[in-house]
Scaffold this motif. Structure first.
Motif, PDB file in Angstrom:
ATOM      1  N   ILE B  75       0.867  -1.178   0.000  1.00  0.00           N
ATOM      2  CA  ILE B  75       0.000   0.000   0.000  1.00  0.00           C
ATOM      3  C   ILE B  75       0.907   1.232   0.000  1.00  0.00           C
ATOM      4  CG2 ILE B  75      -1.846   1.214   1.187  1.00  0.00           C
ATOM      5  CD1 ILE B  75      -2.607  -1.450   2.457  1.00  0.00           C
ATOM      6  N   THR B  76       0.828   1.979  -1.082  1.00  0.00           N
ATOM      7  CA  THR B  76       1.694   3.153  -1.261  1.00  0.00           C
ATOM      8  C   THR B  76       0.925   4.432  -0.935  1.00  0.00           C
ATOM      9  OG1 THR B  76       2.922   2.019  -3.010  1.00  0.00           O
ATOM     10  CG2 THR B  76       3.143   4.413  -2.895  1.00  0.00           C
ATOM     11  N   ALA B  77       1.510   5.235  -0.040  1.00  0.00           N
ATOM     12  CA  ALA B  77       0.901   6.514   0.351  1.00  0.00           C
ATOM     13  C   ALA B  77      -0.580   6.358   0.655  1.00  0.00           C
ATOM     14  CB  ALA B  77       1.137   7.562  -0.731  1.00  0.00           C
ATOM     15  N   PRO B  78      -0.918   5.524   1.645  1.00  0.00           N
ATOM     16  CA  PRO B  78      -2.340   5.240   1.910  1.00  0.00           C
ATOM     17  C   PRO B  78      -3.103   6.468   2.376  1.00  0.00           C
ATOM     18  CG  PRO B  78      -0.985   4.390   3.688  1.00  0.00           C
ATOM     19  CD  PRO B  78      -0.038   4.832   2.614  1.00  0.00           C
ATOM     20  N   LYS B  79      -4.409   6.412   2.132  1.00  0.00           N
ATOM     21  CA  LYS B  79      -5.335   7.434   2.578  1.00  0.00           C
ATOM     22  C   LYS B  79      -6.313   6.814   3.576  1.00  0.00           C
ATOM     23  CE  LYS B  79      -5.126  10.039  -1.759  1.00  0.00           C
ATOM     24  NZ  LYS B  79      -5.922  10.644  -2.867  1.00  0.00           N
ATOM     25  N   PRO B  80      -6.988   7.628   4.373  1.00  0.00           N
ATOM     26  CA  PRO B  80      -7.942   7.074   5.343  1.00  0.00           C
ATOM     27  C   PRO B  80      -8.983   6.154   4.711  1.00  0.00           C
ATOM     28  CG  PRO B  80      -7.515   9.350   5.866  1.00  0.00           C
ATOM     29  CD  PRO B  80      -6.797   9.087   4.566  1.00  0.00           C
TER      30      PRO B  80
END
Lengths: 112, 111
Positions: B75-80
Motif C-alpha cells: 500500500i503506497t501513500a495510503p489514505k484514510p
C-alpha cells in the motif's frame, strides 16, 4: 445490476427456532456458496453448490441445510437454532470452480 | 493441510506511510491467490488474483505480488479511505475449489 442479494439483513432468533436465509443472484452464475464469519475466525464455508440440484458440505455444515432448485436461488436453512450459530452469514456466487467469488452484503443473525 | 496465514493481524498507519501486508501460503497445486477488501458491515470485495510467482497487479495505491511461498499487498501513500480488512484466499480442492480465506489484516489509516 443487483449481483448477490441476501435477506434478511438482521434477525434475532430464540434458541430452538428455525429460519431460512434467502439468497438470490442475477449474474447467471452456476456456483453458489454460504459462508459464516465470526470475529477473529475468518470466513468459513458452510455449503456450496455447483449447479441447480447439486449441493455439498463445506467446512462447517452442522446445524444447516441448503437446497438449490434454480440457478438463481440458494437458501440456507437453520434448524433448531443454537447460540453457536450467532454469526454473520454471507452468500456468494462465481462462474465456476476456482474463479472470483462475488459476495452479498451479509445477514447478521443473533440467537438468544 | 493447505492454508494461508496473514500478518500482521492489525496495522495502523499514518496517511502517506507506505507498508505491506503479508499472506504466506502452503497450498499444493495453487490455482490462484486472491485478495479481497472488506469494509465494516459489508461483504468482501474482490481486488486481485495472482496465478504465478513473479506476477504483479496494481490498482490505485495497491499492488499485489506473488512468490512461491508468499503474497504481499503493498500500500503506497495510503489514505484514510484505504482503512478496511484485507483478506487473502486460495481455491480449496477439498470443497469444489471454493475460496478458503485467511483471517485477514485489519488496516487503519489515520489522517
Amino acid at each position: 445490476n443487483a449481483g448477490v442479494t441476501q435477506t434478511p439483513k438482521f434477525r434475532i432468533l430464540k434458541i430452538g427456532q428455525s429460519m431460512t436465509l434467502q439468497c438470490t443472484q442475477d449474474m447467471n452464475h452456476n456456483y453458489m456458496y454460504w459462508y459464516r464469519q465470526d470475529p477473529g475466525m475468518g470466513l468459513k464455508l458452510i455449503y456450496y453448490s455447483v449447479g441447480a440440484g447439486i449441493t455439498d458440505k463445506g467446512e462447517v455444515p452442522n446445524g444447516y441445510n441448503v437446497s438449490r432448485s434454480t440457478t438463481e436461488d440458494f437458501p440456507l436453512r437453520l434448524e433448531l437454532a443454537a447460540p453457536s450459530q450467532t454469526s454473520v452469514y454471507f452468500c456468494a456466487s462465481s462462474t465456476g470452480a476456482g474463479n472470483t467469488i462475488y459476495f452479498g452484503e451479509g445477514s447478521w443473525l443473533t440467537v438468544v | 493441510e493447505d492454508q494461508v496465514t496473514q500478518s500482521p493481524e492489525a496495522l495502523r498507519l499514518q496517511e502517506g506511510e507506505s507498508s505491506s501486508l503479508n499472506c504466506s501460503y502452503t497450498v499444493s497445486g495453487l490455482r490462484g491467490l486472491f485478495w479481497y477488501r472488506q469494509d465494516p458491515g459489508k461483504g468482501p470485495e474482490f481486488l486481485f488474483t495472482l496465478y504465478s510467482a513473479g506476477e504483479e497487479k496494481e490498482k490505485e495505491r495497491l499492488k499485489a505480488t506473488l512468490t512461491k511461498k508468499e503474497s504481499f499487498l503493498h500500500i503506497t501513500a495510503p489514505k484514510p479511505e484505504d482503512s478496511a480488512t484485507y483478506l487473502c484466499a486460495f481455491p480449496n480442492s477439498n470443497s469444489g475449489y471454493a475460496l478458503n480465506f485467511g483471517k485477514g489484516t485489519s488496516l487503519l489509516v489515520t489522517p
